[in-house]
Structures are given as C-alpha cells and as structure tokens.
Design a protein around this motif. Structure first.
Motif, PDB file in Angstrom:
ATOM      1  N   GLU A 300      33.008  -4.527  37.309  1.00 57.43           N
ATOM      2  CA  GLU A 300      34.437  -4.667  37.589  1.00 57.43           C
ATOM      3  C   GLU A 300      35.136  -5.501  36.517  1.00 57.43           C
ATOM      4  O   GLU A 300      36.206  -5.125  36.012  1.00 57.43           O
ATOM      5  CB  GLU A 300      34.627  -5.319  38.962  1.00 57.43           C
ATOM      6  N   GLN A 301      34.544  -6.628  36.130  1.00 54.93           N
ATOM      7  CA  GLN A 301      35.155  -7.476  35.115  1.00 54.93           C
ATOM      8  C   GLN A 301      35.112  -6.818  33.729  1.00 54.93           C
ATOM      9  O   GLN A 301      36.048  -6.965  32.931  1.00 54.93           O
ATOM     10  CB  GLN A 301      34.483  -8.848  35.072  1.00 54.93           C
ATOM     11  N   GLU A 302      34.058  -6.079  33.433  1.00 48.50           N
ATOM     12  CA  GLU A 302      33.999  -5.353  32.167  1.00 48.50           C
ATOM     13  C   GLU A 302      35.092  -4.297  32.093  1.00 48.50           C
ATOM     14  O   GLU A 302      35.707  -4.090  31.034  1.00 48.50           O
ATOM     15  CB  GLU A 302      32.624  -4.712  31.986  1.00 48.50           C
ATOM     16  N   ASN A 303      35.350  -3.634  33.211  1.00 50.71           N
ATOM     17  CA  ASN A 303      36.424  -2.637  33.246  1.00 50.71           C
ATOM     18  C   ASN A 303      37.787  -3.292  33.006  1.00 50.71           C
ATOM     19  O   ASN A 303      38.637  -2.747  32.291  1.00 50.71           O
ATOM     20  CB  ASN A 303      36.428  -1.905  34.587  1.00 50.71           C
ATOM     21  N   PHE A 304      37.992  -4.462  33.612  1.00 52.78           N
ATOM     22  CA  PHE A 304      39.241  -5.200  33.407  1.00 52.78           C
ATOM     23  C   PHE A 304      39.398  -5.574  31.934  1.00 52.78           C
ATOM     24  O   PHE A 304      40.464  -5.386  31.326  1.00 52.78           O
ATOM     25  CB  PHE A 304      39.243  -6.440  34.304  1.00 52.78           C
ATOM     26  N   ARG A 305      38.332  -6.086  31.352  1.00 56.80           N
ATOM     27  CA  ARG A 305      38.348  -6.421  29.919  1.00 56.80           C
ATOM     28  C   ARG A 305      38.695  -5.200  29.081  1.00 56.80           C
ATOM     29  O   ARG A 305      39.513  -5.277  28.146  1.00 56.80           O
ATOM     30  CB  ARG A 305      36.976  -6.957  29.513  1.00 56.80           C
ATOM     31  N   LEU A 308      42.320  -4.300  29.161  1.00 50.09           N
ATOM     32  CA  LEU A 308      43.070  -5.235  28.314  1.00 50.09           C
ATOM     33  C   LEU A 308      42.877  -4.920  26.832  1.00 50.09           C
ATOM     34  O   LEU A 308      43.770  -5.143  26.017  1.00 50.09           O
ATOM     35  CB  LEU A 308      42.634  -6.669  28.607  1.00 50.09           C
ATOM     36  N   ARG A 309      41.715  -4.381  26.485  1.00 48.49           N
ATOM     37  CA  ARG A 309      41.427  -4.001  25.101  1.00 48.49           C
ATOM     38  C   ARG A 309      42.018  -2.640  24.740  1.00 48.49           C
ATOM     39  O   ARG A 309      41.977  -2.231  23.576  1.00 48.49           O
ATOM     40  CB  ARG A 309      39.914  -3.946  24.883  1.00 48.49           C
ATOM     41  N   GLY A 310      42.533  -1.914  25.729  1.00 48.07           N
ATOM     42  CA  GLY A 310      43.163  -0.629  25.454  1.00 48.07           C
ATOM     43  C   GLY A 310      42.197   0.526  25.314  1.00 48.07           C
ATOM     44  O   GLY A 310      42.546   1.555  24.723  1.00 48.07           O
ATOM     45  N   LYS A 311      40.984   0.406  25.861  1.00 51.41           N
ATOM     46  CA  LYS A 311      40.032   1.510  25.778  1.00 51.41           C
ATOM     47  C   LYS A 311      40.514   2.669  26.648  1.00 51.41           C
ATOM     48  O   LYS A 311      40.820   2.467  27.830  1.00 51.41           O
ATOM     49  CB  LYS A 311      38.640   1.055  26.200  1.00 51.41           C
ATOM     50  N   PRO A 312      40.581   3.894  26.094  1.00 52.29           N
ATOM     51  CA  PRO A 312      41.186   5.026  26.822  1.00 52.29           C
ATOM     52  C   PRO A 312      40.544   5.319  28.163  1.00 52.29           C
ATOM     53  O   PRO A 312      41.232   5.641  29.130  1.00 52.29           O
ATOM     54  CB  PRO A 312      40.999   6.199  25.851  1.00 52.29           C
ATOM     55  N   GLU A 313      39.220   5.213  28.248  1.00 51.52           N
ATOM     56  CA  GLU A 313      38.538   5.586  29.485  1.00 51.52           C
ATOM     57  C   GLU A 313      38.655   4.522  30.567  1.00 51.52           C
ATOM     58  O   GLU A 313      38.385   4.780  31.749  1.00 51.52           O
ATOM     59  CB  GLU A 313      37.057   5.852  29.205  1.00 51.52           C
ATOM     60  N   ALA A 314      39.073   3.310  30.207  1.00 47.30           N
ATOM     61  CA  ALA A 314      39.057   2.201  31.156  1.00 47.30           C
ATOM     62  C   ALA A 314      40.142   2.307  32.214  1.00 47.30           C
ATOM     63  O   ALA A 314      39.972   1.815  33.331  1.00 47.30           O
ATOM     64  CB  ALA A 314      39.193   0.876  30.409  1.00 47.30           C
ATOM     65  N   ALA A 315      41.255   2.934  31.887  1.00 45.64           N
ATOM     66  CA  ALA A 315      42.375   2.995  32.829  1.00 45.64           C
ATOM     67  C   ALA A 315      41.989   3.651  34.138  1.00 45.64           C
ATOM     68  O   ALA A 315      42.523   3.318  35.197  1.00 45.64           O
ATOM     69  CB  ALA A 315      43.552   3.726  32.200  1.00 45.64           C
ATOM     70  N   SER A 316      41.052   4.595  34.092  1.00 45.96           N
ATOM     71  CA  SER A 316      40.647   5.299  35.309  1.00 45.96           C
ATOM     72  C   SER A 316      39.587   4.536  36.094  1.00 45.96           C
ATOM     73  O   SER A 316      39.171   4.982  37.170  1.00 45.96           O
ATOM     74  CB  SER A 316      40.111   6.687  34.964  1.00 45.96           C
ATOM     75  N   LEU A 317      39.142   3.388  35.579  1.00 43.34           N
ATOM     76  CA  LEU A 317      38.032   2.670  36.196  1.00 43.34           C
ATOM     77  C   LEU A 317      38.461   1.445  36.989  1.00 43.34           C
ATOM     78  O   LEU A 317      37.631   0.822  37.648  1.00 43.34           O
ATOM     79  CB  LEU A 317      37.027   2.249  35.114  1.00 43.34           C
ATOM     80  N   VAL A 318      39.734   1.077  36.914  1.00 37.62           N
ATOM     81  CA  VAL A 318      40.218  -0.051  37.702  1.00 37.62           C
ATOM     82  C   VAL A 318      41.158   0.452  38.791  1.00 37.62           C
ATOM     83  O   VAL A 318      41.670   1.569  38.726  1.00 37.62           O
ATOM     84  CB  VAL A 318      40.930  -1.098  36.820  1.00 37.62           C
ATOM     85  N   VAL A 319      41.379  -0.383  39.789  1.00 35.95           N
ATOM     86  CA  VAL A 319      42.222  -0.021  40.937  1.00 35.95           C
ATOM     87  C   VAL A 319      43.638  -0.515  40.675  1.00 35.95           C
ATOM     88  O   VAL A 319      43.873  -1.724  40.557  1.00 35.95           O
ATOM     89  CB  VAL A 319      41.682  -0.645  42.231  1.00 35.95           C
ATOM     90  N   SER A 320      44.582   0.396  40.587  1.00 36.53           N
ATOM     91  CA  SER A 320      45.955  -0.002  40.303  1.00 36.53           C
ATOM     92  C   SER A 320      46.559  -0.734  41.492  1.00 36.53           C
ATOM     93  O   SER A 320      46.111  -0.626  42.636  1.00 36.53           O
ATOM     94  CB  SER A 320      46.814   1.226  39.990  1.00 36.53           C
ATOM     95  N   MET A 321      47.605  -1.496  41.224  1.00 33.75           N
ATOM     96  CA  MET A 321      48.310  -2.165  42.311  1.00 33.75           C
ATOM     97  C   MET A 321      48.977  -1.164  43.238  1.00 33.75           C
ATOM     98  O   MET A 321      49.091  -1.404  44.443  1.00 33.75           O
ATOM     99  CB  MET A 321      49.317  -3.164  41.745  1.00 33.75           C
ATOM    100  N   GLU A 322      49.392  -0.010  42.708  1.00 35.07           N
ATOM    101  CA  GLU A 322      49.964   1.039  43.557  1.00 35.07           C
ATOM    102  C   GLU A 322      48.927   1.547  44.553  1.00 35.07           C
ATOM    103  O   GLU A 322      49.228   1.775  45.729  1.00 35.07           O
ATOM    104  CB  GLU A 322      50.494   2.190  42.701  1.00 35.07           C
ATOM    105  N   GLU A 323      47.691   1.719  44.083  1.00 32.71           N
ATOM    106  CA  GLU A 323      46.621   2.126  44.993  1.00 32.71           C
ATOM    107  C   GLU A 323      46.340   1.036  46.020  1.00 32.71           C
ATOM    108  O   GLU A 323      46.074   1.323  47.195  1.00 32.71           O
ATOM    109  CB  GLU A 323      45.352   2.440  44.198  1.00 32.71           C
TER     110      GLU A 323
END
Length: 346
Positions: A300-305, A308-323
């Motif tokens: 979870e923390q690696e996905n957050f990192r 923040l680093r702008g990795k393209p695949e990471a956006a789909s791996l964290v839970v948005s505030m909308e969700e």
C-alpha cells in the motif's frame, strides 16, 4: 471509477530524493505505518505527531509533535493520517489547505458528507488524495481480481464475504459496520469494478456498547452482481474470506493466509439418483495457487509512493477519495436499512 484525485500520471514529488513523509496518529495502525514507511525505499519518515503521545514507542529519534499544524510546519511532502475516525476530516482538511499529498486510513471520514468535503478539498487543490484500504493489497485478492479480469471466472454472479472474530480493544468511536464491513463493501465494488446500486442490512448490539457489533448485509451492484457480507466482533473464530462465484466456478480468497483457491464447475456425471436430479453445477477440480505473498501494508505504501512519483500504472493501485466516499455512502445505507427495515437505494 477514478483511482486518485489528480488526473493522469504526474510526478508531484521530485524523483531525485526520498518522499518526505509525515505520520499523524501513533496508535495501533500508526505504529505499523511508521515501521513500513521507514522500510520502503524512496520514502523517509521525517515527522510524527500524536496529541496523546507515543505509547508504542515508534517515534525513535523523532520528536512527537502535538498536532497536524506542527507536522505541516516540518515541510513534509506527503502525510499518512492514522488518527481516530472522528478526527479524519479536520486533519485531512488542514493537510489539503497546506498543499500536502495525503493518504487517510479507512474510512475516509466519520460520515459520507464529511468525506465529500475532504475529497473536494484535495480535488480543488490538485493534490494526491487517497484512502488506506489495505485489504486491496492482500496477495490473494490481487490475484483474484487479476484472474477475474482475465476472464478465468467468466461472468461473475456473486461476491460473498465473511469477516468475523473477537472484539478488538482498539476500537471505541465506531461500530463494526464502519470499522470492518467498510473493507468488504470496498472490496466487492473493486473486484467487480462496479458501484453499489441497492443494499439492505440487519445489525445487533450484544456487547453492551453504544455501537453495533454484528451486521449481515446484502445488495446488488450496478452491473447486476449480487453481494453479501457477514461481519461481527463476537466470534471466537477469526474468519477473513472472500468468495467470487461465476459461470466457470468460484474463487475463494483467505486473506488471513493470503491463499487463493479456484474450485471449477465439475463435468463428471453423477450415478447417485438423488444428486443427479439436481440441475445445477457439480464440484470439479480445486486448485490452490502458488502466489507471491508480500506484506499488504508495505504494498500500500509503495503504491502511494509510486503515485507521488507519477508512475503510470500506480494510479489504478490506490483507492481514490471518491471511492472512499462511495464506500462510506454504502455503509450509511446499510445502517439506514437496519434502522428502517427496508432496502435502500445508493
């Protein structure tokens, strides 16, 4: 569903140095976040805060700051919020106002209305804002979702969860629905990639506390998949199981062990007359997959990192505030259903 508050992959923290992390809340979850943040490459825990002190002794060389403003004043890039639920909104809004990217432990806030204010603040500020639903990082559930997306289950019919065990002394401000069932509501929508449409629930109070300690909830997602959740704090047997059933069989995830099993529909003709007259599926081969098992909180923390680093695949791996807001809206619908004895549209 969107995955993060900001749109598209963009590095919001310079990539030539570690992400300067702040942590507020050093209780039962915060202590684990402190350890994991220190272990994750590319993250540096530079400040911690808790108005109630550091009872678990995790601050180490860091001073224990008294409040969120003191944390902000240290010049952090991002923050992890692990304070009690009733404090989530105030702390998160202060971080958004200061321009600090933030992950808030689940649920996003004490109420859906409060959660909407938090989500709106991060969206308007153009910040990364996400919610810490660590079960999404469980290896068994990640593998289940991957295989479902690959079509290995065919059409999905039902998702059923069971989350039961003894009462945790750490919980004082919410009931079992907002503390535990919120995990399963989030998971069902995530696995199915569909929001809830209707839900109903029944709760009971058996431990003498203000809040409910048992819930049975069922519902239907917008894509037609039916769901059910059994959750309580009063079972001597600890169970963490998610079952997805579809046209080709069932995936069974045990999130305590990180194991995933597939039970296929059988094609063996039964010679037993009483069974043969049943016109449904039969039990076929069962496979327990060998999968890599990494600590979910670290993932979870690696996905957050990586977001923040702008990795393209990471956006789909964290839970948005909308969700996170949608999940809390469903949670409130379950409680409303239990109070009014009717099905509630989400």
């Amino acid at each position: 569903m969107k995955s993060v508050t900001v749109d598209g992959p963009v590095a919001v923290v310079p990539t030539d140095r570690p992400v300067r992390m702040g942590l507020i809340g050093l209780g039962s979850m915060g202590r684990h976040h402190a350890r994991v943040i220190r272990e994750v490459e590319g993250m540096q825990l530079v400040a911690v805060a808790d108005p109630f002190g550091d009872k678990h002794g995790v601050a180490a060389e860091l001073a224990v700051l008294p409040d969120v403003q003191s944390l902000i004043d240290t010049g952090i890039d991002a923050a992890m919020v692990a304070v009690p639920t009733y404090l989530h909104e105030d702390v998160a809004l202060a971080l958004a106002d200061a321009g600090v990217h933030t992950m808030v432990e689940k649920p996003i806030a004490a109420t859906a209305e409060s959660g909407r204010r938090v989500a709106a603040a991060f969206a308007q500020a153009g910040l990364v804002g996400c919610v810490g639903y660590v079960e999404r990082c469980n290896p068994a559930l990640l593998e289940m979702r991957r295989r479902i997306e690959a079509g290995e289950l065919g059409e999905v019919y039902q998702i059923a969860t069971s989350r039961q065990g003894p009462f945790p002394a750490r919980i004082a401000d919410v009931g079992v629905v907002k503390d535990l069932a919120t995990h399963d509501i989030d998971l069902a929508a995530w696995i199915a990639q569909s929001p809830y449409a209707v839900v109903s629930g029944q709760v009971t109070h058996r431990s003498g506390r203000e809040h409910e300690d048992m819930v049975v909830a069922s519902g239907r997602l917008a894509n037609g998949i039916v769901v059910s959740h059994i959750v309580n704090w009063l079972s001597p047997r600890k169970v963490r199981e998610t079952v997805a059933t579809g046209e080709k069989g069932s995936f069974v995830a045990d999130t305590l062990t990180g194991d995933l099993t597939f039970v296929a529909n059988g094609d063996v003709t039964s010679q037993w007359d009483r069974v043969a007259v049943f016109r449904g599926v039969s039990e076929g081969d069962a496979i327990r997959y060998a999968i890599a098992k990494r600590e979910p909180l670290r993932v979870e923390q690696e996905n957050f990192r990586d977001v923040l680093r702008g990795k393209p695949e990471a956006a789909s791996l964290v839970v948005s505030m909308e969700e996170g807001v949608h999940t809390l809206t469903v949670v409130e619908a379950v409680l409303e259903s239990a109070a009014t004895d009717r099905t509630v549209a989400v």
